[in-house]
Scaffold this motif. Structure first.
Motif, mmCIF file in Angstrom:
data_model
loop_
_atom_site.group_PDB
_atom_site.id
_atom_site.type_symbol
_atom_site.label_atom_id
_atom_site.label_comp_id
_atom_site.label_asym_id
_atom_site.label_seq_id
_atom_site.Cartn_x
_atom_site.Cartn_y
_atom_site.Cartn_z
ATOM 1 N N GLY A 52 0.610 -0.981 0.247
ATOM 2 C CA GLY A 52 -0.345 0.031 -0.208
ATOM 3 C C GLY A 52 0.760 1.373 0.390
ATOM 4 O O GLY A 52 0.476 2.113 -0.296
ATOM 5 N N TYR A 53 2.053 0.913 0.388
ATOM 6 C CA TYR A 53 2.821 2.631 -0.027
ATOM 7 C C TYR A 53 3.510 2.156 -0.884
ATOM 8 O O TYR A 53 4.730 3.421 -0.884
ATOM 9 C CB TYR A 53 3.958 2.635 1.310
ATOM 10 N N SER A 54 2.995 1.414 -2.084
ATOM 11 C CA SER A 54 4.429 1.396 -3.451
ATOM 12 C C SER A 54 3.691 2.971 -4.477
ATOM 13 O O SER A 54 2.293 2.717 -4.744
ATOM 14 C CB SER A 54 4.156 -0.037 -4.346
ATOM 15 N N ARG A 55 4.263 3.404 -5.074
ATOM 16 C CA ARG A 55 3.691 4.372 -5.610
ATOM 17 C C ARG A 55 3.142 3.861 -7.001
ATOM 18 O O ARG A 55 2.581 4.301 -7.217
ATOM 19 C CB ARG A 55 4.804 5.855 -5.275
ATOM 20 N N ALA A 56 4.000 3.066 -7.064
ATOM 21 C CA ALA A 56 3.565 1.904 -9.017
ATOM 22 C C ALA A 56 2.013 1.986 -8.330
ATOM 23 O O ALA A 56 1.403 1.634 -9.017
ATOM 24 C CB ALA A 56 4.569 0.981 -9.088
ATOM 25 N N GLY A 62 -5.221 4.237 -8.913
ATOM 26 C CA GLY A 62 -6.325 5.276 -9.100
ATOM 27 C C GLY A 62 -5.451 6.155 -8.420
ATOM 28 O O GLY A 62 -6.930 7.464 -7.835
ATOM 29 N N ILE A 63 -4.598 6.462 -6.995
ATOM 30 C CA ILE A 63 -4.315 7.304 -6.330
ATOM 31 C C ILE A 63 -4.644 9.288 -6.581
ATOM 32 O O ILE A 63 -5.311 9.915 -6.113
ATOM 33 C CB ILE A 63 -3.386 7.086 -5.542
ATOM 34 N N GLU A 64 -4.786 9.419 -7.868
ATOM 35 C CA GLU A 64 -4.140 10.665 -8.259
ATOM 36 C C GLU A 64 -5.779 11.288 -8.115
ATOM 37 O O GLU A 64 -5.788 12.307 -8.243
ATOM 38 C CB GLU A 64 -3.661 10.449 -9.330
ATOM 39 N N HIS A 65 -6.719 10.506 -8.307
ATOM 40 C CA HIS A 65 -7.795 10.692 -8.822
ATOM 41 C C HIS A 65 -9.016 10.294 -7.792
ATOM 42 O O HIS A 65 -10.374 10.199 -7.514
ATOM 43 C CB HIS A 65 -8.804 10.405 -10.007
ATOM 44 N N ALA A 66 -8.127 9.429 -6.683
ATOM 45 C CA ALA A 66 -9.051 9.382 -4.932
ATOM 46 C C ALA A 66 -10.270 10.392 -4.653
ATOM 47 O O ALA A 66 -9.355 11.482 -4.187
ATOM 48 C CB ALA A 66 -8.246 7.879 -4.174
ATOM 49 N N ASP A 67 -11.162 9.348 -3.931
ATOM 50 C CA ASP A 67 -11.782 11.008 -3.272
ATOM 51 C C ASP A 67 -10.919 10.505 -1.558
ATOM 52 O O ASP A 67 -11.154 10.736 -0.518
ATOM 53 C CB ASP A 67 -13.256 10.691 -2.899
#
Length: 219
Positions: A52-56, A62-67
């Motif tokens: 869960g801490y891997s940026r890839a 889709g973390i860049e669009h996560a709410d």
């Protein structure tokens, strides 16, 4: 909402199923591929293998669009690292984390990350914090089935009797703070502008209370 849940144990899988059933899109991350078996069969849930801490991995989810982002693995260290990444690197609006060691809760608080503990209680608390944010929690009973919550009243309710807001067996008005003074409302007590109202509410009725208040308060 688009929600990323890191950790697919009992808490993560139950939360993912609950959110998906309500129509939210859920991305679940876990380093164990077999953990996906815990998830219900839903087109709104997608499983990602990895840390869960891997940026890839997070970008794939889709973390860049996560709410919202929820870290509920069995490791406090993993939870705090992944939660910090979501909050500080990707600026996810809502970030929550589970903590197993209460002594570490202060670390999370200093980072501005709300924490929760327990299993059944955790699922309901995360669910409430994600979807009912303007209902400020005061106290919970049992495993979170009944809550005391506080909320400002929208202007359209001013002048109506406070008892009109009650639903038998689900919602009860137990206290009102008005102009800095607390009172227990009588049957005929009207709502006034600026009232801060305390409700006793069943966890299953939070959505109903929220819909009632959101007419003007919004989320």
């Amino acid at each position: 909402m688009k929600v990323i849940v890191v950790g697919c144990g009992r808490v993560g899988s139950a939360l993912a199923g609950l959110l998906a059933a309500e129509g939210h899109d859920v991305q679940v991350v876990d380093r164990r591929p077999k953990a996906a078996r815990r998830l219900p069969d839903s087109p709104r849930i997608r499983f990602h293998e990895g840390n869960g801490y891997s940026r890839a991995v997070l970008r794939t989810a889709g973390i860049e669009h996560a709410d919202a982002f929820v870290a509920v693995t069995s490791s406090d260290n993993s939870n705090v690292v992944s939660a910090r990444t979501a909050k500080e690197t990707y600026r996810v609006p809502i970030v929550l984390a589970r903590v197993h060691d209460p002594r570490r809760a202060d670390i999370y608080r200093e980072l501005g990350i709300p924490t929760i503990a327990g299993i059944h209680w955790t699922v309901h608390q995360i669910h409430r914090m994600l979807l009912h944010r303007h209902l400020s929690p005061e106290l919970s009973f049992g495993n979170g089935e009944t809550l005391l919550v506080r909320s400002d009243l929208p202007d359209y309710l001013v002048g109506r009797r406070l008892t009109e807001f009650e639903v038998d067996g689900e919602i009860r008005v137990v206290e009102v703070t008005r102009a800095g003074r607390s009172l227990i409302p009588a049957h005929s007590t009207p709502a006034c502008s600026g009232d801060l109202v305390t409700f006793a509410v069943a966890a299953t009725a939070l959505g109903r209370l929220r819909a009632f208040l959101d007419k003007e308060l919004g989320t």
